[in-house]
Design a protein around this motif. Structure first.
Motif, mmCIF file in Angstrom:
data_model
loop_
_atom_site.group_PDB
_atom_site.id
_atom_site.type_symbol
_atom_site.label_atom_id
_atom_site.label_comp_id
_atom_site.label_asym_id
_atom_site.label_seq_id
_atom_site.Cartn_x
_atom_site.Cartn_y
_atom_site.Cartn_z
ATOM 1 N N ASP A 179 0.828 -1.209 0.000
ATOM 2 C CA ASP A 179 0.000 0.000 0.000
ATOM 3 C C ASP A 179 0.861 1.256 0.000
ATOM 4 O O ASP A 179 0.566 2.229 -0.710
ATOM 5 C CB ASP A 179 -0.924 0.002 1.226
ATOM 6 N N LEU A 180 1.952 1.241 0.791
ATOM 7 C CA LEU A 180 2.855 2.387 0.818
ATOM 8 C C LEU A 180 3.520 2.563 -0.542
ATOM 9 O O LEU A 180 3.630 3.690 -1.054
ATOM 10 C CB LEU A 180 3.920 2.211 1.893
ATOM 11 N N GLY A 181 3.964 1.470 -1.140
ATOM 12 C CA GLY A 181 4.611 1.550 -2.439
ATOM 13 C C GLY A 181 3.694 2.130 -3.501
ATOM 14 O O GLY A 181 4.120 2.943 -4.337
ATOM 15 N N ARG A 182 2.418 1.748 -3.468
ATOM 16 C CA ARG A 182 1.465 2.286 -4.438
ATOM 17 C C ARG A 182 1.264 3.781 -4.247
ATOM 18 O O ARG A 182 1.178 4.541 -5.209
ATOM 19 C CB ARG A 182 0.129 1.553 -4.316
ATOM 20 N N GLN A 183 1.215 4.199 -2.979
ATOM 21 C CA GLN A 183 1.044 5.626 -2.718
ATOM 22 C C GLN A 183 2.273 6.409 -3.161
ATOM 23 O O GLN A 183 2.151 7.497 -3.744
ATOM 24 C CB GLN A 183 0.785 5.866 -1.228
ATOM 25 N N TYR A 218 8.119 10.544 -0.706
ATOM 26 C CA TYR A 218 8.460 9.886 0.552
ATOM 27 C C TYR A 218 8.246 10.787 1.770
ATOM 28 O O TYR A 218 8.410 10.333 2.907
ATOM 29 C CB TYR A 218 9.899 9.392 0.529
ATOM 30 N N GLN A 219 7.888 12.041 1.550
ATOM 31 C CA GLN A 219 7.665 12.936 2.683
ATOM 32 C C GLN A 219 6.530 12.411 3.566
ATOM 33 O O GLN A 219 5.457 12.046 3.081
ATOM 34 C CB GLN A 219 7.319 14.337 2.179
ATOM 35 N N GLY A 220 6.789 12.385 4.858
ATOM 36 C CA GLY A 220 5.761 11.977 5.802
ATOM 37 C C GLY A 220 5.545 10.490 5.932
ATOM 38 O O GLY A 220 4.654 10.048 6.665
ATOM 39 N N THR A 221 6.353 9.675 5.234
ATOM 40 C CA THR A 221 6.169 8.225 5.313
ATOM 41 C C THR A 221 6.897 7.612 6.500
ATOM 42 O O THR A 221 6.624 6.466 6.867
ATOM 43 C CB THR A 221 6.665 7.534 4.030
ATOM 44 N N GLN A 248 15.808 2.232 4.263
ATOM 45 C CA GLN A 248 14.562 1.658 3.769
ATOM 46 C C GLN A 248 14.196 2.210 2.392
ATOM 47 O O GLN A 248 13.643 1.498 1.554
ATOM 48 C CB GLN A 248 13.433 1.937 4.766
ATOM 49 N N ILE A 249 14.500 3.471 2.156
ATOM 50 C CA ILE A 249 14.198 4.075 0.866
ATOM 51 C C ILE A 249 15.201 3.652 -0.197
ATOM 52 O O ILE A 249 14.851 3.514 -1.376
ATOM 53 C CB ILE A 249 14.171 5.614 1.000
ATOM 54 N N ALA A 250 16.448 3.419 0.209
ATOM 55 C CA ALA A 250 17.516 3.102 -0.746
ATOM 56 C C ALA A 250 18.194 1.779 -0.414
ATOM 57 O O ALA A 250 19.403 1.732 -0.196
ATOM 58 C CB ALA A 250 18.527 4.239 -0.771
#
Length: 323
Positions: A173-177, A211-214, A220-222
């Motif tokens: 769900d996070l990836g889709r957002q 990615y702001q606010g996640t 985790q991002i990279a």
């Protein structure tokens, strides 16, 4: 489909033994979204029956349109319109992700854009490739792409998000957002994106905003980048435009490197300076000027540093935070 306009213009007529065939230009606009008509070339075959002419076939010439691939469903969100061929629940979820993306993107980049999103959701990767006129293999791992309306003027901004359902479904769900918000940034910034805007900046800024606010950490991002750097594979320069080709080796790392560069600018100079840098490069560069020179000049003006110094700081930060 909510159409504001729909018109045909005859470009060629052929008479054959089977009947007349007309080649026409179809112009149409999606209500509330298209500033310029989308265009397509169609071949219309007519047949005589019971004393009248009937439409026997309406076929695409070159690129296909979404409705050539199946029955289109329209899902209206508060700030979005999804036109798709997929499952109702998936189209509705996509609309909700788009509705969340719009205010989040406007909070960073301002509201001087359409402030709404038009999304096309074909039923498969193969259908996406047909819409783009590309090979399926070129977009196998790409969850979404932003493009302009077919036939729109060169100066028209890209304003349609095309979703690859095969890749999009594989995301959390996070990836889709994040993907939806990333593409929304491209729509919001397209008017300030020029051919001389480096892709590390446009793709990095889109990822940084998404990615702001996640609450996600750098590792985790990279994750791919962290693995490479921990193994001693440190880059020597910012990614080139070629590194962002959909078929490029190390595509994930290129996006992560770009995100880290933009995150570094926002962290050290503030988010507004990142936005200002983006717009300054667009306003002060030119198609005839050397790109690095344009970026260097804008960095000196906005950040008080030059491209070479920034690259050194970026490399040192990568080694320090991910090594």
């Amino acid at each position: 489909m909510p159409l504001d306009s729909w018109s045909h213009r005859l470009t060629r007529l052929e008479r054959t033994a089977a009947g007349p065939t007309a080649e026409v230009q179809l112009d149409h606009r999606i209500g509330g979204y298209d500033r310029h008509p989308a265009t397509a070339t169609r071949r219309i075959t007519l047949a005589r029956a019971d004393g009248q002419w009937l439409l026997a076939a309406d076929d695409p010439v070159g690129g296909v349109l979404l409705w050539d691939l199946g029955t289109v469903q329209a899902v209206h969100g508060r700030r979005s319109l999804v036109l798709g061929l997929g499952d109702d629940a998936e189209l509705t979820a996509l609309s909700r992700a788009a509705d969340r993306a719009v205010p989040a993107v406007s909070a960073v980049w301002g509201s001087a854009w359409a402030d709404r999103l038009l999304l096309y959701a074909p039923g498969s990767l193969d259908q996406l490739a047909r819409l783009l006129g590309a090979a399926s293999s070129d977009y196998r791992g790409i969850a979404a792409v932003t493009t302009a309306a077919p036939g729109a003027p060169d100066a028209a901004p890209a304003d349609r998000i095309l979703v690859n359902p095969d890749a999009y479904r594989e995301l959390s769900d996070l990836g889709r957002q994040v993907v939806t918000s990333h593409e929304a940034v491209h729509v919001a910034t397209r008017a300030a994106t020029r051919p001389w805007t480096p892709l590390w900046l446009s793709e990095g800024a889109a990822d940084w905003t998404a990615y702001q606010g996640t609450g996600r950490t750098t590792r985790q991002i990279a994750p791919e980048l962290a693995t490479d750097i921990a193994a001693g594979r440190l880059p020597s320069a910012l990614p080139t435009d070629a590194d962002f080709s959909t078929t490029a080796h190390g595509l994930a790392q290129s996006y992560e490197l770009a995100w880290f560069a933009c995150a570094l600018i926002a962290r050290r100079h503030g988010p507004q300076r990142l936005v200002t840098l983006y717009r300054t490069i667009a306003a002060t560069g030119s198609a005839t000027a050397d790109r690095d020179t344009s970026v260097d000049r804008a960095m000196r003006r906005v950040l008080g540093t030059d491209l070479a110094a920034f690259t050194r700081d970026w490399l040192a930060a990568l080694a320090r935070e991910l090594g």
